[in-house]
Design a protein around this motif. Structure first.
Motif, PDB file in Angstrom:
ATOM      1  N   UNK A  56       0.855  -1.200   0.000  1.00  0.00           N
ATOM      2  CA  UNK A  56       0.000   0.000   0.000  1.00  0.00           C
ATOM      3  C   UNK A  56       0.886   1.244   0.000  1.00  0.00           C
ATOM      4  N   UNK A  57       1.285   1.689  -1.214  1.00  0.00           N
ATOM      5  CA  UNK A  57       2.189   2.831  -1.360  1.00  0.00           C
ATOM      6  C   UNK A  57       1.396   4.143  -1.310  1.00  0.00           C
ATOM      7  N   UNK A  58       1.875   5.044  -0.493  1.00  0.00           N
ATOM      8  CA  UNK A  58       1.213   6.347  -0.401  1.00  0.00           C
ATOM      9  C   UNK A  58       1.532   7.190  -1.641  1.00  0.00           C
ATOM     10  N   UNK A  59       0.533   7.920  -2.193  1.00  0.00           N
ATOM     11  CA  UNK A  59       0.812   8.776  -3.362  1.00  0.00           C
ATOM     12  C   UNK A  59       1.752   9.917  -2.977  1.00  0.00           C
ATOM     13  N   UNK A  60       2.695  10.260  -3.867  1.00  0.00           N
ATOM     14  CA  UNK A  60       3.619  11.357  -3.547  1.00  0.00           C
ATOM     15  C   UNK A  60       2.891  12.701  -3.557  1.00  0.00           C
ATOM     16  N   UNK A  61       3.406  13.614  -2.757  1.00  0.00           N
ATOM     17  CA  UNK A  61       2.821  14.962  -2.705  1.00  0.00           C
ATOM     18  C   UNK A  61       3.359  15.758  -3.891  1.00  0.00           C
ATOM     19  N   UNK A  62       2.478  16.239  -4.774  1.00  0.00           N
ATOM     20  CA  UNK A  62       2.961  17.005  -5.940  1.00  0.00           C
ATOM     21  C   UNK A  62       3.450  18.397  -5.521  1.00  0.00           C
ATOM     22  N   UNK A  63       4.389  18.868  -6.287  1.00  0.00           N
ATOM     23  CA  UNK A  63       4.926  20.210  -6.023  1.00  0.00           C
ATOM     24  C   UNK A  63       4.166  21.212  -6.891  1.00  0.00           C
ATOM     25  N   UNK A  64       3.129  21.791  -6.323  1.00  0.00           N
ATOM     26  CA  UNK A  64       2.257  22.701  -7.070  1.00  0.00           C
ATOM     27  C   UNK A  64       2.375  24.092  -6.460  1.00  0.00           C
ATOM     28  N   UNK A  65       2.726  25.045  -7.255  1.00  0.00           N
ATOM     29  CA  UNK A  65       2.851  26.415  -6.724  1.00  0.00           C
ATOM     30  C   UNK A  65       1.535  26.863  -6.082  1.00  0.00           C
ATOM     31  N   UNK A  66       1.663  27.494  -4.948  1.00  0.00           N
ATOM     32  CA  UNK A  66       0.495  28.013  -4.251  1.00  0.00           C
ATOM     33  C   UNK A  66      -0.127  27.040  -3.273  1.00  0.00           C
ATOM     34  N   UNK A  67       0.373  25.783  -3.257  1.00  0.00           N
ATOM     35  CA  UNK A  67      -0.150  24.779  -2.320  1.00  0.00           C
ATOM     36  C   UNK A  67       0.991  24.300  -1.438  1.00  0.00           C
ATOM     37  N   UNK A  68       0.846  24.466  -0.131  1.00  0.00           N
ATOM     38  CA  UNK A  68       1.918  24.102   0.790  1.00  0.00           C
ATOM     39  C   UNK A  68       1.478  23.095   1.824  1.00  0.00           C
ATOM     40  N   UNK A  69       1.426  23.535   3.098  1.00  0.00           N
ATOM     41  CA  UNK A  69       1.161  22.633   4.215  1.00  0.00           C
ATOM     42  C   UNK A  69      -0.193  21.953   4.112  1.00  0.00           C
ATOM     43  N   UNK A  70      -1.194  22.694   3.597  1.00  0.00           N
ATOM     44  CA  UNK A  70      -2.519  22.088   3.512  1.00  0.00           C
ATOM     45  C   UNK A  70      -2.538  20.902   2.555  1.00  0.00           C
ATOM     46  N   UNK A  71      -1.789  21.004   1.443  1.00  0.00           N
ATOM     47  CA  UNK A  71      -1.734  19.902   0.489  1.00  0.00           C
ATOM     48  C   UNK A  71      -0.961  18.720   1.074  1.00  0.00           C
TER      49      UNK A  71
END
Length: 679
Positions: A407-422
């Motif tokens: 059960x691999x966790x999806x990686x957190x994408x690096x999207x401008x404007x999205x930080x701690x909440x993402x």
């Protein structure tokens, strides 16, 4: 425990004597010779030593004028008495009358008195002149068991003659005749009495014992069987029938008779005989049947039931707080373990002081046998898990970690404007993936352990109850040590169940970084405008389309090379889906001498009616030109003059939708696409 104490002492004396005769002083026995013996040689040597010890014991008993029960000696061999035809001939064919019986008894009494020392006769006169017939009977029994059979017979004869109408006096006299080896005198007495009371179990038993002593086995079995019909638990009749069946090698029948005997009476000689004959019985279970013995639940009386295992956690949330919730209970378990372990050590010192200073208790042999059987029955099943269940638990653990790793966790994408909440949203996604796996494992494993503990704990209770009941028969300090250590091991069993076997797998770490709900995390991820999908495991391929190469895997896809790229857009009004495509086109000769063909090869991306990503993949299409008019043959068959020109068609290959083609044979599109790595 001290079962063969006397024999061992004699054996040691005999061995020491032999050593003094055969070896110089200070020379040790040849231990190496013993170590090099084969199993059969060791068994023969053991038998030789036991036979020598038995012989020496008999010699010492004879020299010192005391009686030993030869049935407990290792060399005892069960033999039924030879049929004594001479004495059997003295038995009358018809039961004597009471007058005849009284006259014969008076003559026997006078004969016995004539060969009895005067001092003993004077003692008998004192006893018989001052007691009632009932008291005389008790005195006769006491004299016999004081190893004075002559005095016992004289007193019993006097009691029977004083009250000839009383059956007990005649029965007791017959029993003393039997035990003194005068069975031929007992039979007429019993014949007379059985006329008056033919179903009396005492009379029937004594008659059976008399004929057994005379070697008439058929008559002995007949009377003993009649006795057991009236009194199924008569210990003497069951014992004698057991010995008869053993001699006849009917061991199953013998075992049943001996078990009936042991329900009422425990004899060292019977236990020794059973061991020697290899007849296995469960004395502990037999003892439980006895209604005359109070069966205490010591486990409850001592208060051990207070320490039952609390319900183990059923989820990772419960696992995190379980130990804190039961901290006082866990401490009391540890304290109990330490107390009983220390009590055992203190008693060991007392045991060393007392050992060798006391005689064995009356029931030491019975206790030893009971405790041995108790251990044989319970010790192998006191462990929490069998080998099979241990393997089951190992598989459970392996399956858990395999599922967790897959059960691999999806990686957190690096999207401008999205930080701690993402980041928090993706951690919540990961928590939602892992926590059900952990919870299922905690619940399954602890339910498995709890069920096993419930079963084995009952066994511990029965084991401790049985051990204490046995030790009451022989309360030595050594037995107390055994009980204290066993109780300490019981508390160790509970502690190990909790500390080693149960699981307290905590909530996954990612669940601690956010308090948001699953719905909140989903909305944050959706608002980030990223495409989040699960790539199928089968997608790992490479396609050559002559003018371009398409590569795809579970992590990426790419289009390499090619020219004449075409771009297209399709929209389905029926389903509301849209497809954006980019690809190449090429001209090709289709049929020899007839027109040509256009081929299109495209990469596409599809979206559903909510403009959410749906699929991406490869599309192919062909059209044929015959004369001046183009003919679209996608999904069809082109014919020229009634002759099939080629099997053509289109295809799609999508990540989610898979491969679909109308190509049914070999044709341009089939030639055009080559799959380097098959699905």
């Amino acid at each position: 425990m001290k079962k063969y104490c006397f024999i061992l002492i004699v054996s040691m004396t005999a061995l020491a004597s032999a050593a003094q005769k055969r070896t110089p002083a200070g020379t040790m026995p040849d231990v190496n010779k013993l170590m090099n013996m084969s199993p059969s040689e060791l068994e023969a040597y053991k038998k030789q030593m036991l036979d020598q010890a038995s012989k020496k014991a008999k010699e010492l008993a004879a020299q010192n004028n005391f009686t030993i029960d030869e049935m407990v000696l290792p060399d005892f061999e069960l033999k039924l008495p030879v049929k004594d035809l001479k004495r059997l001939a003295l038995i009358p064919s018809q039961p004597p009358t009471l007058a005849q019986l009284t006259k014969a008894l008076l003559q026997s009494k006078q004969q016995l008195e004539s060969v009895t020392p005067k001092a003993m006769l004077d003692e008998v006169k004192v006893i018989t002149s001052s007691n009632t017939p009932a008291q005389e009977q008790s005195a006769a029994i006491a004299a016999f068991y004081s190893d004075n059979p002559v005095q016992a017979l004289l007193i019993s004869m006097h009691a029977a003659l004083r009250n000839p109408s009383q059956m007990t006096g005649w029965n007791n006299l017959a029993a003393l005749y039997n035990m003194s080896g005068l069975e031929h005198k007992a039979v007429p007495v019993l014949m007379n009495q059985l006329q008056l009371d033919p179903t009396n179990s005492m009379l029937l038993n004594n008659m059976g014992q008399a004929y057994l002593g005379l070697g008439d086995i058929a008559k002995a079995e007949n009377y003993l069987t009649q006795c057991l019909v009236q009194d199924p638990l008569n210990p003497e009749a069951n014992r004698s029938m057991g010995m008869i069946k053993t001699f006849q090698k009917q061991y199953d029948a013998a075992k049943k008779y001996f078990e009936k005997e042991l329900e009422v009476s425990h004899r060292r000689s019977t236990l020794a005989l059973l061991k020697r004959q290899g007849i296995k019985i469960n004395l502990y279970q037999i003892r439980l049947k006895r209604t005359g013995i109070p069966h205490h639940d010591f486990f409850e009386e001592i208060g051990f039931s207070k320490f039952k295992l609390p319900d183990l956690p059923k989820s990772s949330d419960e696992a995190e707080t379980w130990r804190d919730k039961h901290a006082a209970y866990l401490q009391s378990l540890l304290s109990e373990y330490m107390f009983w372990a220390a009590a055992g050590k203190e008693t060991e010192e007392e045991e060393r002081k007392q050992e060798g200073k006391r005689a064995p208790y009356l029931y030491a042999d019975i206790e030893d046998e009971l405790t041995s059987e108790l251990g044989e029955e319970f010790i192998p099943i006191l462990g929490l898990l069998t080998d099979q269940e241990s393997n089951e638990l190992k598989n459970m653990i392996t399956d858990f970690y395999t599922a967790l790793d897959a059960s691999k966790c999806p990686p957190v994408p690096n999207i401008p404007g999205h930080g701690a909440d993402l980041v928090a949203a993706y951690q919540k996604k990961c928590c939602d993936m892992h926590k059900p796996i952990v919870d299922a494992y905690v619940s399954k494993r602890n339910a498995f352990i709890q069920a096993r503990w419930n079963i084995v704990n009952v066994r511990w209770k029965n084991y401790i109850n049985g051990m204490i009941a046995n030790v009451q028969l022989n309360p030595t300090s050594g037995n107390k040590i055994m009980v204290y250590h066993t109780i300490a091991e019981y508390f160790n069993f509970i502690l190990n169940t909790i500390n080693i076997s149960a699981t307290f797998e905590p909530v996954p770490g990612e669940c601690h970084y956010t308090t948001m709900s699953s719905a909140q995390s989903d909305s944050i991820i959706a608002a980030s405008h990223t495409i989040d999908f699960t790539c199928p495991a089968w997608l790992n391929l490479q396609l050559n389309v002559q003018v371009a190469k398409i590569k795809a895997s579970c992590s990426s896809y790419a289009i390499e090379g090619g020219e004449f790229f075409r771009v297209g857009y399709e929209h389905s009004f029926k389903t509301g889906t849209s497809t954006i495509a980019a690809g190449v086109g090429v001209k090709a000769k289709f049929f020899k001498g007839v027109g040509g063909a256009d081929l299109e090869q495209m990469v596409y991306v599809s979206f559903d009616n909510n403009n959410e990503f749906s699929d991406f993949g490869l599309k192919g299409k062909a059209s044929v030109k015959i004369g001046d008019d183009p003919v679209d043959i996608a999904g069809g068959i082109a014919k020229v003059g009634g002759v099939v020109a080629g099997v053509e068609g289109g295809y799609t290959l999508g990540i989610n939708s898979g491969f679909h083609s109308s190509v049914k044979g070999k044709g341009i599109i089939a030639d055009f696409i080559k799959i380097d790595k098959p699905l």
